[in-house]
Write a protein that holds these residues in place. Structure first.
Motif, PDB file in Angstrom:
ATOM      1  N   THR A   1       0.857  -1.189   0.000  1.00  0.00           N
ATOM      2  CA  THR A   1       0.000   0.000   0.000  1.00  0.00           C
ATOM      3  C   THR A   1       0.890   1.235   0.000  1.00  0.00           C
ATOM      4  N   VAL A   2       0.651   2.030  -0.983  1.00  0.00           N
ATOM      5  CA  VAL A   2       1.481   3.243  -1.083  1.00  0.00           C
ATOM      6  C   VAL A   2       0.602   4.454  -0.764  1.00  0.00           C
ATOM      7  N   THR A   3       1.003   5.244   0.176  1.00  0.00           N
ATOM      8  CA  THR A   3       0.258   6.452   0.553  1.00  0.00           C
ATOM      9  C   THR A   3       0.916   7.652  -0.104  1.00  0.00           C
ATOM     10  N   VAL A   4       0.124   8.331  -0.887  1.00  0.00           N
ATOM     11  CA  VAL A   4       0.680   9.501  -1.585  1.00  0.00           C
ATOM     12  C   VAL A   4       0.104  10.758  -0.924  1.00  0.00           C
ATOM     13  N   GLN A   5       0.981  11.592  -0.517  1.00  0.00           N
ATOM     14  CA  GLN A   5       0.542  12.838   0.136  1.00  0.00           C
ATOM     15  C   GLN A   5       0.303  13.918  -0.898  1.00  0.00           C
ATOM     16  N   LYS A   6      -0.770  14.632  -0.696  1.00  0.00           N
ATOM     17  CA  LYS A   6      -1.076  15.726  -1.620  1.00  0.00           C
ATOM     18  C   LYS A   6      -0.162  16.898  -1.285  1.00  0.00           C
ATOM     19  N   PRO A   7       0.554  17.400  -2.265  1.00  0.00           N
ATOM     20  CA  PRO A   7       1.453  18.537  -1.941  1.00  0.00           C
ATOM     21  C   PRO A   7       0.664  19.783  -1.566  1.00  0.00           C
TER      22      PRO A   7
END
Lengths: 144, 202
Positions: free
Chosen positions: A105-111
């Motif tokens: 599971t990859v969590t991508v943070q919103k810039p």
């Protein structure tokens, strides 16, 4: 008294024997004899020196040990594999950790802020959100 | 016969036995004496089988080195020279099996005693003898070539018996065969030589 005549075949044989026996006069000359004698002695000297220097470990032929060792291992492996393991039920291959494919599971943070390319920032007019865009004239020459 | 082994060989077996015993106790002087004593005979034996001087030199060395290594196993049941000859014959036959025949006939010294040899005198004394008109070196070359036409088995018996002068029994022992076989091989070998050396016959 009967006189015995030599068989003509025997006479021919004797003649050839005598002729070929002349080869006994072929001899190596003294120089050749001396050379051979010296070479034999040098070889025997080398042989004796080699024997003295050879220790008990030197007598063990390392390559022979390796060769026979490897051959024995190969035989053990083949016997085990074909005669013993073939009778057993199918064994699953050993698992070395996670099987492929791995689920992650990859969590991508919103810039927080999207940065605008520098070229675009050189424009004279600004958008309502404060970001500057270039005019049409300034963008001439660029290919989009 | 001109080539009786017991007459022509001045081998003192007793001396040989003593020298061998000494050599078995690592006495190099004794072994050197044995080399000197038999080097020429072994050379002749191998040369007549190979007809090549370079090969002969190598093989003579190999024979004596092998003899030195195996001297401990020599029990004295046979005579030393018989044992040595056997090594020589075996080494040479093994060599010939490996080697393709090379016809490099390189001539070595001729013992001038050939002219006093009863066989030579008898063969040349008759009126118009073809042998008389042939030079010794030419004769040697012809004999070499004729010998090389024989098979290895036939050549070996001819060399051992007719040239080296060993008796049939001794040759049989060396070749691990019967005396009858040796005689038979000699007969056929000489027949072949007769054809090869026909021009020298009277």
């Amino acid at each position: 008294m009967t006189k015995i005549h030599a068989n003509p075949i025997d006479k021919q044989q004797l003649e050839i024997q005598r002729l070929i026996s002349l080869k006994k006069h072929e001899k190596p000359n003294s120089l050749t004899q001396t050379r051979i004698f010296n070479q034999i002695n040098a070889s025997i000297d080398a042989l004796e020196k080699g024997d003295q220097a050879e220790s008990i470990w030197g007598r063990i032929n390392v390559f022979a040990v390796l060769r026979y060792g490897l051959a024995t291992l190969c035989v053990i492996f083949l016997v085990t594999h074909f005669m013993f393991l073939s009778d057993l039920p199918q064994i699953k291959p050993i698992s070395w950790g996670n099987d492929y494919p791995v689920e992650t599971t990859v969590t991508v943070q919103k810039p927080d802020k999207i940065e605008t390319p520098i070229l675009m920032q050189t424009a004279s007019n600004k958008s309502p959100n404060g970001i500057q865009y270039g005019t049409e004239s300034e963008l001439v020459g660029f290919e989009f | 016969m001109q080539n009786n082994p017991t007459d022509s060989d001045s081998i003192d077996t007793q001396d040989d036995a003593v020298l061998v015993k000494r050599a078995q106790t690592a006495d190099r002087v004794a072994f050197d004496e044995l080399i000197r004593r038999y080097q020429g005979k072994i050379y002749g034996l191998i040369y007549n089988m190979t007809s090549n001087n370079a090969d002969t030199e190598d093989l003579v060395q190999e024979v004596f080195i092998k003899a030195y290594k195996s001297l401990g196993r020599f029990k004295g049941k046979a005579r030393f020279y018989t044992w040595l000859y056997r090594i020589g014959v075996n080494q040479t036959l093994n060599f010939l099996k490996k080697r393709q025949r090379r016809s490099a006939l390189s001539l070595d010294d001729i013992d001038l005693g050939i002219e006093r040899d009863p066989a030579y005198i008898e063969l040349t004394e008759s009126k118009p003898s073809p042998l008389r008109n042939t030079s010794i070196s030419e004769l040697q070359e012809r004999l070499n070539k004729a010998l090389q036409t024989l098979s290895e088995k036939h050549r070996t018996v001819v060399v051992l018996h007719d040239i080296q002068g060993l008796p049939h029994d001794e040759v049989a022992k060396m070749l691990k065969t019967s005396s009858g076989t040796v005689r038979s091989r000699l007969f056929y070998a000489r027949q072949k030589l007769q054809a090869e050396l026909a021009e020298f016959r009277r």
